[in-house]
Write a protein that holds these residues in place. Structure first.
Motif, PDB file in Angstrom:
ATOM      1  N   SER A 188       0.830  -1.208   0.000  1.00  0.00           N
ATOM      2  CA  SER A 188       0.000   0.000   0.000  1.00  0.00           C
ATOM      3  C   SER A 188       0.860   1.252   0.000  1.00  0.00           C
ATOM      4  O   SER A 188       0.412   2.319  -0.436  1.00  0.00           O
ATOM      5  N   SER A 189       2.118   1.138   0.482  1.00  0.00           N
ATOM      6  CA  SER A 189       2.996   2.311   0.530  1.00  0.00           C
ATOM      7  C   SER A 189       4.451   1.878   0.532  1.00  0.00           C
ATOM      8  O   SER A 189       4.784   0.730   0.847  1.00  0.00           O
ATOM      9  N   LEU A 190       5.321   2.828   0.181  1.00  0.00           N
ATOM     10  CA  LEU A 190       6.767   2.681   0.307  1.00  0.00           C
ATOM     11  C   LEU A 190       7.220   3.642   1.399  1.00  0.00           C
ATOM     12  O   LEU A 190       6.890   4.831   1.351  1.00  0.00           O
ATOM     13  N   LEU A 191       7.966   3.149   2.371  1.00  0.00           N
ATOM     14  CA  LEU A 191       8.444   3.985   3.470  1.00  0.00           C
ATOM     15  C   LEU A 191       9.927   4.272   3.278  1.00  0.00           C
ATOM     16  O   LEU A 191      10.756   3.365   3.320  1.00  0.00           O
ATOM     17  N   TYR A 192      10.245   5.553   3.041  1.00  0.00           N
ATOM     18  CA  TYR A 192      11.632   5.993   2.879  1.00  0.00           C
ATOM     19  C   TYR A 192      12.095   6.664   4.169  1.00  0.00           C
ATOM     20  O   TYR A 192      11.465   7.619   4.639  1.00  0.00           O
ATOM     21  N   GLY A 193      13.208   6.176   4.745  1.00  0.00           N
ATOM     22  CA  GLY A 193      13.789   6.848   5.892  1.00  0.00           C
ATOM     23  C   GLY A 193      14.335   8.213   5.498  1.00  0.00           C
ATOM     24  O   GLY A 193      14.577   8.488   4.317  1.00  0.00           O
ATOM     25  N   ARG A 194      14.534   9.071   6.485  1.00  0.00           N
ATOM     26  CA  ARG A 194      15.046  10.425   6.229  1.00  0.00           C
ATOM     27  C   ARG A 194      16.431  10.552   6.865  1.00  0.00           C
ATOM     28  O   ARG A 194      16.558  10.572   8.085  1.00  0.00           O
ATOM     29  N   ARG A 195      17.445  10.657   6.024  1.00  0.00           N
ATOM     30  CA  ARG A 195      18.810  10.828   6.522  1.00  0.00           C
ATOM     31  C   ARG A 195      19.106  12.322   6.672  1.00  0.00           C
ATOM     32  O   ARG A 195      18.916  13.101   5.741  1.00  0.00           O
ATOM     33  N   GLU A 196      19.583  12.704   7.854  1.00  0.00           N
ATOM     34  CA  GLU A 196      19.888  14.108   8.112  1.00  0.00           C
ATOM     35  C   GLU A 196      21.061  14.582   7.257  1.00  0.00           C
ATOM     36  O   GLU A 196      22.065  13.875   7.104  1.00  0.00           O
ATOM     37  N   HIS A 197      20.922  15.798   6.709  1.00  0.00           N
ATOM     38  CA  HIS A 197      21.980  16.410   5.908  1.00  0.00           C
ATOM     39  C   HIS A 197      22.097  17.892   6.248  1.00  0.00           C
ATOM     40  O   HIS A 197      21.143  18.513   6.716  1.00  0.00           O
ATOM     41  N   GLU A 198      23.254  18.431   5.983  1.00  0.00           N
ATOM     42  CA  GLU A 198      23.425  19.876   5.994  1.00  0.00           C
ATOM     43  C   GLU A 198      24.058  20.288   4.670  1.00  0.00           C
ATOM     44  O   GLU A 198      24.715  19.484   3.995  1.00  0.00           O
ATOM     45  N   PHE A 199      23.819  21.537   4.280  1.00  0.00           N
ATOM     46  CA  PHE A 199      24.415  22.047   3.049  1.00  0.00           C
ATOM     47  C   PHE A 199      24.616  23.544   3.191  1.00  0.00           C
ATOM     48  O   PHE A 199      23.983  24.203   4.030  1.00  0.00           O
TER      49      PHE A 199
END
Length: 468
Positions: free
Chosen positions: A257-268
Motif C-alpha cells: 500500500s505504501s513505500l516507506l523511505y527513511g530520512r537521513r539528516e543532511h546539511e548544506f
C-alpha cells in the motif's frame, strides 16, 4: 437523494506521545478526509470544538477506490473533554446541486463542498506540508527542480510566506512546476458558546489534515502520491524517474500500500543570492549524518484512504514496504556562508561525506533547468528582493527545539503541552512582509448540540503579517 454514514473512532497514537496533550484527535476512520475548500467547525454547547472539511466526489462518476456516490470528510474533534469514540454522523447528498448536507443530531446546515480532481499534472504528486513564515527559497529551488527532473509535481500548502519568495513560487506555479494551495487557520465569525482555541490544540499546524486533503484531491487522478516536507528530497537510485522507481518496487511487492523511505539528516551551504545559486555547488556541499529518522511514505492512492504526518496509523504494516536505500535527503539544517549558524550549536550532530546516490547527469540536467528559469526577466526581477540571510528559521528552530526536538529527541525529558507553532513568538519587521492565506468566515445560527462554522472564497492576504 442518498444517505451516507461515517463511523468515527479516536485513539491515542502510541508513536506520538504528545498527542495526549492536544485538545484534538484526528479521526481514525479510514474514509474521513480534510479539504482546504471548507472549514466547518462544530462547537458544542459546553466547552469543546470540532472541525470538519470535505471534498465532494461527483455522484455520476464511478470511482476507482471509493466506490460510487462518495463523499469524503475528515474531522479534528475535542477528544480530550468528550467521549467521541462511538460517535455516528450522517450525510445527505444530492447530485443535482453538487452540494452536500451534513447532519448532526437534529440540526442541519448546507455546506459547499469541493470537487475532487479527475486529472493530474503528473503521475506522481508530492504533497508538501503547510509552510508558515516560509523564507528558505534555496530549499524550494532544490526540491522543485529535483522533482521536475524525475517527473514529480509539488502541491504546496501555504499559511504564510515572505512576499518575494511567494512571487518566486507563483512564477514556478505559472510555468507548471507546482501547485500552491491555501492552508487556513480556523476562525469563527461568531460563537455564542465557549470553546477551546483549536489552532493551539492541534499538533503541528494540523499537518496530517493537509496531507490527507492532498491525498483526497488526487486520489482518483494520480498514480502515486508522496507526503513530504519541503526539506525531504528524494533522488531515485535505480531508475530515471519516480514513476519507474516506484513501479519497480511495486513489482517486488504487488500488494504493498505504501513505500516507506527513511530520512537521513543532511546539511548544506546555501547561496545568498539567486545569481550565485548553483545546484552543482549545493550538491557538492551536502554532508550526510549516520542518523536516519522516522520516514515518510509514497502511496498507491487506490489503497490509501487517510494519512498522518509520517504514514497512516490504519495501514496494515505487512503492506508497508520499507526502502533501505535510497533515503530521503533531509536538509533540515541549511547553513549560511557568513553566519555563526547558532542552530548547529543548539542541536549538535555529526556529519560526514555524502552517503546518498545523486547521479552527475541528473545534477547537470537540473542545473541546466535552473539556469533556464533564472535567465527569465521576471525571475531576475524577483531575485533582487529575495532574502539573503535567515530571519525566521533560527527563531522557529529554537522554538521547535524547546517545544519538541530537544526534550524528546535529545534529552528524553518529555513535555506537557501540544506541540505546534502557536507556541512560537514571531516578531514582525517593516522591511520583511509576508503573504498569508485568508478566507471569508461564516457562522450558522446557534444550535444544540452543534453550531456550524465554515469558510469560503479563500484568497491571499497582504495585510495579516508573518504569523502561523
Amino acid at each position: 437523494m442518498q444517505k451516507f454514514r461515517r463511523y468515527l473512532a479516536y485513539k491515542v497514537d502510541p508513536l506520538f506521545q504528545y498527542r495526549r496533550f492536544c485538545g484534538s484527535r484526528s479521526s481514525a476512520s479510514s474514509d474521513d478526509w480534510w479539504s482546504p475548500a471548507l472549514i466547518l467547525a462544530i462547537l458544542n454547547s459546553i466547552p469543546g470544538w470540532g472541525n470538519v472539511r470535505g471534498i465532494f466526489v461527483d455522484f455520476s462518476t464511478t470511482q476507482l477506490s471509493l466506490g460510487d456516490n462518495a463523499v469524503a470528510l475528515t474531522m479534528a474533534v475535542d477528544g480530550k473533554n468528550f467521549d467521541v469514540k462511538n460517535a455516528t454522523y450522517n450525510i445527505l447528498g444530492s447530485n443535482e446541486t453538487h452540494h452536500a448536507m451534513w447532519s448532526a443530531a437534529t440540526s442541519q446546515t448546507l455546506i459547499p463542498f469541493k470537487m475532487a480532481r479527475y486529472s493530474s499534472p503528473s503521475p506522481v504528486i508530492i504533497c508538501i506540508s503547510p509552510q508558515f513564515v516560509a523564507e528558505q527559497w534555496q530549499m524550494f529551488l532544490m526540491h522543485v527542480h529535483t522533482a521536475h527532473r524525475f517527473g514529480g509535481h509539488l502541491h504546496v500548502y501555504i499559511t504564510s510566506i515572505v512576499r518575494s519568495y511567494f512571487d518566486l513560487m507563483k512564477e514556478y506555479e505559472r510555468q507548471g512546476y507546482m501547485t500552491m494551495d491555501f492552508w487556513l487557520r480556523m476562525k469563527f465569525a461568531n460563537s455564542e458558546t465557549p470553546y477551546f482555541e483549536p489552532n493551539g490544540n492541534i499538533e503541528w499546524r494540523n499537518q496530517a489534515s493537509a496531507e490527507t486533503d492532498c491525498l483526497l484531491q488526487y486520489k482518483e487522478a494520480a498514480e502515486y502520491i508522496a507526503f513530504f516536507d519541503m526539506d525531504d528530497i528524494l533522488f531515485p537510485k535505480n531508475h530515471a524517474t519516480y514513476l519507474e522507481e516506484f513501479n519497480a518496487e511495486w513489482l517486488i511487492q504487488p500488494n504493498a500500500s505504501s513505500l516507506l523511505y527513511g530520512r537521513r539528516e543532511h546539511e548544506f551551504v546555501k547561496a545568498e543570492t539567486l545569481s550565485s545559486f548553483s545546484f552543482h555547488e549545493l550538491v557538492t556541499s551536502l554532508r550526510s549524518s549516520k542518523l536516519v529518522k522516522r520516514g515518510k511514505v509514497v502511496v498507491k492512492p487506490t489503497r490509501y484512504n487517510s494519512t498522518w504526518i509520517h504514514y497512516s496509523q490504519h495501514e496494515d504494516h505487512s503492506t508497508r514496504r520499507r526502502i533501505d536505500s535510497p533515503s530521503l535527503v533531509h536538509v533540515q539544517r541549511p547553513l549560511q556562508k557568513h553566519s555563526s549558524n547558532n542552530m548547529t550549536k543548539l542541536w549538535r550532530m555529526e556529519f560526514g561525506p555524502l552517503n546518498e546516490t545523486i547521479r552527475e547527469k541528473d545534477v547537470l540536467a537540473i542545473e541546466e533547468d535552473f539556469w533556464r528559469m533564472r535567465n527569465q526577466s521576471i525571475i531576475q526581477e524577483i531575485a533582487k528582493i529575495l532574502p539573503s540571510t535567515d530571519f525566521y528559521l533560527p527563531i522557529v528552530f529554537k522554538c521547535y527545539y524547546d517545544a519538541f526536538y530537544g526534550p524528546v529527541m535529545v534529552e528524553k525529558t518529555g513535555l506537557h503541552h501540544c506541540p505546534n507553532a502557536d507556541l512560537c513568538d514571531l516578531p514582525q519587521r517593516e522591511d520583511y512582509k509576508c503573504v498569508h492565506s485568508d478566507a471569508e468566515y461564516y457562522s450558522g445560527p446557534n444550535t444544540k448540540p452543534f453550531t456550524f462554522h465554515w469558510s469560503s472564497r479563500s484568497r491571499w492576504s497582504y495585510d495579516i503579517g508573518c504569523y502561523q
